[in-house]
Write an enzyme that holds these catalytic residues in place. Structure first.
Site, PDB file in Angstrom:
ATOM      1  N   GLN A 198       0.872  -1.175   0.000  1.00 53.63           N
ATOM      2  CA  GLN A 198       0.000   0.000   0.000  1.00 53.63           C
ATOM      3  C   GLN A 198       0.914   1.231   0.000  1.00 53.63           C
ATOM      4  O   GLN A 198       1.353   1.692   1.049  1.00 53.63           O
ATOM      5  CB  GLN A 198      -0.917  -0.023   1.205  1.00 53.63           C
ATOM      6  N   ARG A 218      -4.737   4.611   3.429  1.00 52.36           N
ATOM      7  CA  ARG A 218      -3.947   5.111   2.317  1.00 52.36           C
ATOM      8  C   ARG A 218      -4.282   4.310   1.056  1.00 52.36           C
ATOM      9  O   ARG A 218      -4.739   3.159   1.123  1.00 52.36           O
ATOM     10  CB  ARG A 218      -2.452   5.029   2.628  1.00 52.36           C
ATOM     11  N   ALA A 239     -11.956   3.140   2.954  1.00 54.17           N
ATOM     12  CA  ALA A 239     -10.936   2.213   2.475  1.00 54.17           C
ATOM     13  C   ALA A 239     -10.037   2.856   1.424  1.00 54.17           C
ATOM     14  O   ALA A 239     -10.221   4.015   1.034  1.00 54.17           O
ATOM     15  CB  ALA A 239     -11.608   0.963   1.913  1.00 54.17           C
ATOM     16  N   HIS A 240      -9.088   2.074   0.941  1.00 48.21           N
ATOM     17  CA  HIS A 240      -8.075   2.601   0.025  1.00 48.21           C
ATOM     18  C   HIS A 240      -8.671   3.062  -1.308  1.00 48.21           C
ATOM     19  O   HIS A 240      -9.601   2.473  -1.836  1.00 48.21           O
ATOM     20  CB  HIS A 240      -6.943   1.586  -0.217  1.00 48.21           C
ATOM     21  N   ASN A 241      -8.140   4.163  -1.800  1.00 52.62           N
ATOM     22  CA  ASN A 241      -8.495   4.742  -3.105  1.00 52.62           C
ATOM     23  C   ASN A 241      -9.928   5.262  -3.190  1.00 52.62           C
ATOM     24  O   ASN A 241     -10.433   5.532  -4.278  1.00 52.62           O
ATOM     25  CB  ASN A 241      -8.246   3.737  -4.238  1.00 52.62           C
TER      26      ASN A 241
END
Length: 348
Positions: A198, A218, A239-241
């Site tokens: 990540q 991240r 969550a991510h993105n």
């Protein structure tokens, strides 16, 4: 605090009906207001708390026409907003600020602007850039290469991981984690999991507020981004993105799976769950405890699991509530049909 109704009315631009010399000591909810309290009436359903025996002061809409002789009314365009203004000016409790940061810039491995205040047990990594008028309370951990914009407030026990970027005038409440690893794993043929690196960051734009114990992961690659003016409640998981648009309001215990995209001016009530890679267009409202598994269209209101337009959802819920009764009716109809068929066979 002692302030007269006249002073309050002058401050909010209101019209007094009643005793302008009345002394106000405190603000209160309308159902708990006492003789020297100020409250507000914003929704009609709360009128039940007004009575001939009431003797407090109340901010009401200009169109309010009922008469309560013992009440003091202050008529304004927006009672709720006026109430907020009064609290901010006269009734905010004093919070002790951390002391000014007195170390010289030669003593530390990060840069900081004027009026930087810093509590005890704060850890700030190398090459961080901290703007003017930033306040960081105790037990905050900031890893390397983080940027924090002017006027931001960070409350105790916050963690901001490496390379994340925090904009101007952000408010980050206690226990928030920004930049933790996203939940990314590759399942191998032997059914074990390989962690996916990540390596992205989190970006909070200006005027964002993050509630206590919220977590913003991240990006795996690129950015998880919260755009300007958005307000996020306690215990929200992003969550991510994920990308959250401008001026959104997201209530507690909501969760966003990876790569969800949310437009501007979206309102999300509590305990809403979003599947991954969902797109939510501008001005959408999602009601509490909904489950979102598909894209949501601009300006519509959604409810239910799976989330659907609110009128359809209410119709479906009404049908579900009526299922036991419908089942009995169907059972009776089948019984009558069986009897009729039996009679028809006997008559042949």
């Amino acid at each position: 605090m002692e302030i007269t109704v006249e002073e309050i009315a002058h401050f909010v631009g209101g019209q007094i009906i009643g005793d302008g010399k009345k002394i106000i000591h405190n603000v209160a909810k309308i159902e708990e207001a006492g003789e020297n309290d100020l409250t507000f009436l914003y929704q009609d359903k709360y009128e039940k708390f007004l009575s001939p025996a009431s003797s407090f002061a109340v901010l009401v809409k200009k169109s309010f026409s009922k008469n309560f002789p013992s009440l003091t009314l202050i008529k304004v365009a927006d009672p709720y907003f006026a109430f907020i203004q009064v609290i901010e000016k006269y009734f905010l409790p004093e919070i002790e600020l951390p002391p000014p940061f007195l170390k010289s810039k030669e003593e530390v491995k990060f840069s900081f602007g004027k009026n930087f205040r810093c509590g005890e047990n704060v850890s700030i990594g190398k090459n961080c850039k901290i703007g003017d008028d930033v306040t960081i309370y105790s037990n905050v951990s900031i890893l390397n290469d983080v940027e924090i914009g002017d006027g931001t407030i960070i409350y105790p026990n916050v963690t901001i991981r490496e390379r994340c970027k925090i904009g101007k005038r952000n408010i980050i409440h206690a226990g928030v984690v920004i930049g933790s690893d996203g939940f990314g794993y590759y399942k191998k043929e032997d059914k074990t999991y390989k962690k996916i690196p990540q390596i992205g960051i989190v970006v909070l734009e200006d005027d964002v507020e993050i509630g206590a114990n919220a977590c913003i992961d991240r990006a795996s690659i690129g950015e998880t981004r919260i755009k300007k003016g958005t307000k996020i409640d306690n215990l929200v998981q992003i969550a991510h993105n994920v990308v959250i648009g401008e001026n959104c309001a997201i209530s507690g215990q909501t969760g966003f799976a990876g790569s969800t995209k949310v437009g501007n001016n979206v309102i999300i009530a509590g305990q809403v769950g979003f599947a991954d890679h969902i797109e939510v267009e501008d001005d959408v409202v999602v009601m509490a405890q909904s489950g979102v598994s598909h894209n949501l269209k601009k300006g519509k209101v959604y409810f239910g699991y799976p989330a659907m337009e609110v009128r359809e959802a209410f119709k479906l819920n009404a049908l579900i509530r009526n299922l036991p009764e419908m089942r009995e009716k169907i059972f009776e109809l089948n019984k009558k049909i069986d009897e009729l068929e039996k009679k028809l066979k006997e008559s042949k």
